[in-house]
Scaffold this active site. Structure first.
Site, PDB file in Angstrom:
ATOM      1  N   ASP A  83      35.763 -25.741  30.676  1.00 33.05           N
ATOM      2  CA  ASP A  83      35.720 -24.818  31.811  1.00 33.05           C
ATOM      3  C   ASP A  83      36.755 -25.229  32.857  1.00 33.05           C
ATOM      4  O   ASP A  83      37.175 -26.391  32.913  1.00 33.05           O
ATOM      5  CB  ASP A  83      34.335 -24.864  32.477  1.00 33.05           C
ATOM      6  CG  ASP A  83      33.281 -24.051  31.739  1.00 33.05           C
ATOM      7  OD1 ASP A  83      32.122 -24.053  32.199  1.00 33.05           O
ATOM      8  OD2 ASP A  83      33.600 -23.406  30.718  1.00 33.05           O
ATOM      9  N   ARG A 143      40.333 -18.610  27.632  1.00 32.31           N
ATOM     10  CA  ARG A 143      39.428 -17.697  28.324  1.00 32.31           C
ATOM     11  C   ARG A 143      40.083 -17.326  29.644  1.00 32.31           C
ATOM     12  O   ARG A 143      40.546 -18.196  30.385  1.00 32.31           O
ATOM     13  CB  ARG A 143      38.072 -18.368  28.562  1.00 32.31           C
ATOM     14  CG  ARG A 143      37.091 -17.517  29.369  1.00 32.31           C
ATOM     15  CD  ARG A 143      35.929 -18.330  29.924  1.00 32.31           C
ATOM     16  NE  ARG A 143      35.192 -19.057  28.905  1.00 32.31           N
ATOM     17  CZ  ARG A 143      34.448 -20.137  29.140  1.00 32.31           C
ATOM     18  NH1 ARG A 143      34.333 -20.610  30.366  1.00 32.31           N
ATOM     19  NH2 ARG A 143      33.808 -20.730  28.157  1.00 32.31           N
TER      20      ARG A 143
HETATM   21  C1  LIG Z   1      31.910 -16.233  30.022  1.00 36.75           C
HETATM   22  C2  LIG Z   1      32.357 -16.609  31.392  1.00 36.75           C
HETATM   23  C3  LIG Z   1      32.877 -17.860  31.646  1.00 36.75           C
HETATM   24  C4  LIG Z   1      33.334 -18.203  32.903  1.00 36.75           C
HETATM   25  N1  LIG Z   1      33.929 -19.440  33.092  1.00 36.75           N
HETATM   26  C5  LIG Z   1      34.476 -19.695  34.307  1.00 36.75           C
HETATM   27  C6  LIG Z   1      35.228 -20.896  34.527  1.00 36.75           C
HETATM   28  O1  LIG Z   1      35.383 -21.752  33.636  1.00 36.75           O
HETATM   29  N2  LIG Z   1      35.772 -21.107  35.768  1.00 36.75           N
HETATM   30  C7  LIG Z   1      35.614 -20.192  36.786  1.00 36.75           C
HETATM   31  O2  LIG Z   1      36.170 -20.398  37.860  1.00 36.75           O
HETATM   32  N3  LIG Z   1      34.884 -19.071  36.597  1.00 36.75           N
HETATM   33  C8  LIG Z   1      34.348 -18.806  35.385  1.00 36.75           C
HETATM   34  N4  LIG Z   1      33.641 -17.643  35.213  1.00 36.75           N
HETATM   35  C9  LIG Z   1      33.292 -16.831  36.392  1.00 36.75           C
HETATM   36  C10 LIG Z   1      34.360 -15.843  36.851  1.00 36.75           C
HETATM   37  O3  LIG Z   1      35.461 -16.532  37.362  1.00 36.75           O
HETATM   38  C11 LIG Z   1      33.832 -14.887  37.913  1.00 36.75           C
HETATM   39  O4  LIG Z   1      33.434 -15.609  39.042  1.00 36.75           O
HETATM   40  C12 LIG Z   1      32.650 -14.035  37.453  1.00 36.75           C
HETATM   41  O5  LIG Z   1      32.764 -13.687  36.114  1.00 36.75           O
HETATM   42  C13 LIG Z   1      32.549 -12.735  38.272  1.00 36.75           C
HETATM   43  O6  LIG Z   1      33.712 -12.003  38.194  1.00 36.75           O
HETATM   44  P1  LIG Z   1      33.917 -10.674  37.308  1.00 36.75           P
HETATM   45  O7  LIG Z   1      35.119 -10.896  36.459  1.00 36.75           O
HETATM   46  O8  LIG Z   1      32.668 -10.301  36.620  1.00 36.75           O
HETATM   47  O9  LIG Z   1      34.382  -9.583  38.328  1.00 36.75           O
HETATM   48  P2  LIG Z   1      33.815  -9.065  39.718  1.00 36.75           P
HETATM   49  O10 LIG Z   1      34.949  -8.272  40.288  1.00 36.75           O
HETATM   50  O11 LIG Z   1      33.247 -10.159  40.532  1.00 36.75           O
HETATM   51  O12 LIG Z   1      32.628  -8.101  39.313  1.00 36.75           O
HETATM   52  C14 LIG Z   1      32.829  -7.005  38.443  1.00 36.75           C
HETATM   53  C15 LIG Z   1      31.567  -6.224  38.312  1.00 36.75           C
HETATM   54  O13 LIG Z   1      30.546  -7.007  37.710  1.00 36.75           O
HETATM   55  C16 LIG Z   1      29.456  -7.176  38.604  1.00 36.75           C
HETATM   56  N5  LIG Z   1      29.001  -8.546  38.596  1.00 36.75           N
HETATM   57  C17 LIG Z   1      29.779  -9.647  38.617  1.00 36.75           C
HETATM   58  N6  LIG Z   1      29.022 -10.728  38.644  1.00 36.75           N
HETATM   59  C18 LIG Z   1      27.748 -10.314  38.651  1.00 36.75           C
HETATM   60  C19 LIG Z   1      26.487 -10.972  38.684  1.00 36.75           C
HETATM   61  N7  LIG Z   1      26.387 -12.300  38.740  1.00 36.75           N
HETATM   62  N8  LIG Z   1      25.377 -10.223  38.682  1.00 36.75           N
HETATM   63  C20 LIG Z   1      25.454  -8.890  38.622  1.00 36.75           C
HETATM   64  N9  LIG Z   1      26.602  -8.208  38.594  1.00 36.75           N
HETATM   65  C21 LIG Z   1      27.728  -8.925  38.610  1.00 36.75           C
HETATM   66  C22 LIG Z   1      29.978  -6.778  39.959  1.00 36.75           C
HETATM   67  O14 LIG Z   1      28.958  -6.240  40.782  1.00 36.75           O
HETATM   68  C23 LIG Z   1      31.008  -5.759  39.650  1.00 36.75           C
HETATM   69  O15 LIG Z   1      30.435  -4.494  39.452  1.00 36.75           O
HETATM   70  C24 LIG Z   1      33.212 -17.286  33.950  1.00 36.75           C
HETATM   71  C25 LIG Z   1      32.685 -16.027  33.706  1.00 36.75           C
HETATM   72  C26 LIG Z   1      32.262 -15.670  32.448  1.00 36.75           C
HETATM   73  C27 LIG Z   1      31.727 -14.297  32.225  1.00 36.75           C
END
Ligand SMILES: Cc1cc2nc3c(=O)[nH]c(=O)nc-3n(C[C@H](O)[C@H](O)[C@H](O)COP(=O)(O)OP(=O)(O)OC[C@H]3O[C@@H](n4cnc5c(N)ncnc54)[C@H](O)[C@@H]3O)c2cc1C
Ligand SMILES: Cc1cc2nc3c(=O)[nH]c(=O)nc-3n(C[C@H](O)[C@H](O)[C@H](O)COP(=O)(O)OP(=O)(O)OC[C@H]3O[C@@H](n4cnc5c(N)ncnc54)[C@H](O)[C@@H]3O)c2cc1C
Lengths: 306, 306
Positions: free
Chosen positions: A133, A186
Site C-alpha cells: 500500500d 493499483r
Molecule cells: C482497493 C483500494 C485500495 C486502496 N489503497 C490505497 C492506498 O494504498 N493508499 C491510499 O492513499 N489510498 C488507498 N485507497 C483509498 C483511495 O485513495 C481513496 O481515498 C478512496 O478510494 C476514496 O476515493 P474514490 O476513488 O472512491 O473517489 P471519491 O471521489 O472520494 O468518491 C467517489 C464516489 O464514491 C463514494 N465513496 C467514496 N468513498 C466512500 C465511502 N467510504 N463510503 C461511501 N461512499 C464512498 C463517494 O461518495 C463518491 O460518490 C484505496 C482504495 C481502494 C478502493
C-alpha cells in the site's frame, strides 16, 4: 470544496485523543463492521468465501499503521506471515495488501526491506501475491524503493500503489513502467491529507490525473488495479477497456462501499477485487472511510444516538 | 421526469398557432440567431468559414419540415441543389443534412426517391456528402429505404441517422451494418415526442441504448457521428476511442449549443462537426431547441421581456 473541508475536518477531529478513545470503546456498535470484516483472520476468511460465491475476488488488508518500533514491526510482520500460511490452505485467491510501516518503514528502510523480503519469500512459497500500500508522503520514496529492490530480486508477485493526488505520481508511473515484466499497479486517488506543495487540492485535477495515469498504464501493458468508487471514472474505464479489448485490469473497491455496484460490475464481466480489512487496529481506517462521505458519519451517528 | 414533462409541454405549446405566430413575428429579437446561422445561404457560409478558422467542421441544414405537396417538395429540392452548387465553390468541406419530408416523403416514397436521387447525383458531382436526417416515426421506414436504395445504386456519400429512443433502432443499426462498404451513421437520442409504444420514455434507457449503439457501430467498422451534447456520453466515447485507437468517428454538436465544449473537443484532437441550420422556416427547429432545456426558454423570455 465543501467535500474537501468535511474530509479534512473529520480527519482532524478523528486525530483527537478524546474522540479516538470514545470511538474505540464503542467499537462495533458504531457500524465499524460495515467497513471492516472482523477482528480475526477467521472472520475475514468467512467474508472472502462469501464474496467468492458472488463472483467477487478479494485482497486482505491486516489493519495496523504507523508502527514505530522494531518490536512492533516484528509482531506485525509475523502476523502477515501467519496470514499467508493460513491462506495457503484456502481455495480462493491468495492476495494480501501490506502497509510498509507495518514492516518497519517508520523505523528504517533496512528493517522494512528485511521484513518485506521475508513476506515476499513466504508469499512466493504459498503462491500468494502481495501489494505494498502507499501511505503518506514521507513513505513514498521508501515504498517505491522496496518494490523496485524486491522486484529486481525476482519477486514479480509484488505490486504497489500510486496516488493520483500527488504531483509526482505520473513520473513514478513512468519509472515503474520501465520494469520488465511490466508490474501490477493499483491506482488510487489518495487517502491522506497532503499539502498543496505536494498534492492537487482540486478534485477535478485529482480525477483527471487518475484517468491519465490509468490510460497510460493500460496502454503501456501494465496490469492496472482501478481502485475507486467514482462512477464516472468507472464508466469511462469500462468504455476504454471495451475499445481496447483490454484484459490487463481489474476494478478494486472497498468492502462495504457500494456493494451493488461491486456486483453489477462483476455481472458485466469485469474482474472485481474487494479490499477486505480486518484486525484490531481498525480506528485509522474507519476514520478515513467516515471522512470520505458525510452520509457515512450520519449512519454512524444514527447508530450511536438511535 | 420533470425534464421530460417540460419538453413535452413546451413542444405542445409551440404547436399552438397563436404562440407560433407570435414567435415567428418577433423572430430574431428572441435569440433565434443563437441556434440558427441566418436566413440565407450567404449567412450560413460566413458561419462555416468562421468555424473552419477555429478547427471545426460543419454540416449545413436547410430548415424546412413537413412539406406535404409536390410543389413544396420541388421548391425545397431545388433549394438543396442550389446549396450544393454554391458549396462547390467553397474551400471548406461540403456536407449537407436533408430531411426526407423536404424531398417529398410526406407525399409519396416515389417522389422522395426521385428527389433524393437528384440530390445524391448533384452531391456526387460537386464532391459533397449528404445525410438524410431522421424525422418522426411515420418516416423511419421510408428514410431507411431511401438510404438503402440509393446506397445500392453506388451513392456511398449518403448517410443517415438512428435515434436511440426508438426500440427498433438497434435492429436498424444491425441492418445498416450489413451494407458494404460500411456506411456512415449519425447516432442521436431523438428529438420528437414519441409514445411508449415505440420509444423508451426513461432517459437512462435512451442513454444506455445510445452507448450500446455507438460502441456496436464503432466495433463493426462503421463511421459513427456521435451527435449529442451529453458530457458523460462524450467523455465515455473519448475513453472508448482512445482504447480502440479508433479514427472512424466524429463528434457532432448543434450550432450555438456548448460552444466551449465544441472547441475543447477539437483541441483534444477529435474531429468535431457543427450542424448549422439556416433558412426562413426556423420555427420548428427553434422550438425543439427551447424544449431541450428550460434555461434556453429563460434566455428567450429575458430577451422578450427585458
Ligand atoms: C482497493 C483500494 C485500495 C486502496 N489503497 C490505497 C492506498 O494504498 N493508499 C491510499 O492513499 N489510498 C488507498 N485507497 C483509498 C483511495 O485513495 C481513496 O481515498 C478512496 O478510494 C476514496 O476515493 P474514490 O476513488 O472512491 O473517489 P471519491 O471521489 O472520494 O468518491 C467517489 C464516489 O464514491 C463514494 N465513496 C467514496 N468513498 C466512500 C465511502 N467510504 N463510503 C461511501 N461512499 C464512498 C463517494 O461518495 C463518491 O460518490 C484505496 C482504495 C481502494 C478502493
Ligand atoms: C448534429 C446533430 C444532428 C441531429 N440530428 C437529428 C435527427 O436527424 N433526428 C432527430 O430526431 N434528432 C436529431 N438531433 C437531435 C437529438 O436527437 C437530440 O434531440 C438533441 O441532440 C438533444 O439531446 P442530447 O443528445 O444533446 O442529450 P440531452 O440528454 O438532451 O442533453 C445533454 C446535455 O446537453 C444539454 N443540451 C441539450 N440540448 C441543448 C440545447 N438545445 N441547448 C442547451 N443545452 C442543451 C442538456 O442540458 C444536457 O446538459 C441531432 C442532434 C445533433 C447534435
Amino acid at each position: 470544496m465543501i467535500e474537501g473541508l468535511y474530509r479534512r475536518g473529520l480527519l482532524g477531529i478523528a486525530d483527537t485523543p478524546a474522540v479516538a478513545d470514545f470511538v474505540k470503546s464503542q467499537g462495533w456498535k458504531l457500524g465499524v463492521g460495515r467497513f471492516v470484516a472482523g477482528e480475526t483472520l477467521e472472520d475475514v476468511l468467512r467474508a472472502v468465501r462469501a464474496l467468492h460465491q458472488e463472483g467477487l475476488s478479494s485482497i486482505l488488508d491486516l489493519l495496523g499503521e504507523f508502527i514505530d518500533t522494531e518490536a512492533g514491526a516484528e509482531a506485525m510482520t509475523n502476523e502477515v506471515l501467519r496470514t499467508l500460511d493460513t491462506l495457503a490452505q484456502e481455495d480462493t485467491e491468495r492476495y494480501m495488501s501490506v502497509k510498509p510501516t507495518q514492516l518497519g518503514l517508520g523505523v528504517s528502510f533496512e528493517l522494512a526491506l528485511y521484513n518485506a523480503r521475508r513476506v515476499a519469500e513466504r508469499a512466493a512459497e504459498v503462491g500468494a501475491r502481495v501489494c505494498l500500500d502507499m501511505e503518506n508522503v514521507p513513505y513514498v520514496d521508501g515504498t517505491l524503493n522496496l518494490l523496485r529492490t524486491l522486484y529486481g530480486e525476482g519477486h514479480h508477485h509484488l505490486s504497489t500503489v500510486l496516488q493520483s493526488y500527488l504531483y509526482r505520481s505520473m513520473g513514478d508511473l513512468e519509472a515503474l513502467l520501465t520494469l520488465e515484466p511490466k508490474p501490477a499497479i493499483r491506482i488510487v486517488k489518495g487517502a491522506y491529507r497532503e499539502s498543496e506543495a505536494v498534492a492537487f487540492q482540486d478534485k477535478r485535477q485529482v480525477d483527471d490525473n487518475y484517468r491519465e495515469m490509468l490510460y497510460r498504464g493500460l496502454e503501456a501493458g501494465a496490469h492496472i488495479g482501478v481502485a475507486t468508487h467514482d462512477e464516472s471514472i468507472i464508466r469511462e474505464t469500462e468504455a476504454f477497456v471495451r475499445g481496447a479489448k483490454a484484459k490487463n485490469y481489474e476494478f478494486q473497491l472497498l468492502y462495504g462501499v457500494k456493494p451493488s455496484l461491486q456486483r453489477a460490475l462483476a455481472a458485466r464481466g469485469h474482474k472485481v477485487r474487494i479490499y477486505i480489512p480486518y484486525g484490531e487496529d481498525w480506528y485509522g481506517y474507519f476514520s478515513r472511510r467516515l471522512a470520505e462521505r458525510p452520509a457515512n458519519l450520519a449512519f454512524v451517528l444514527r447508530g450511536l444516538l438511535g
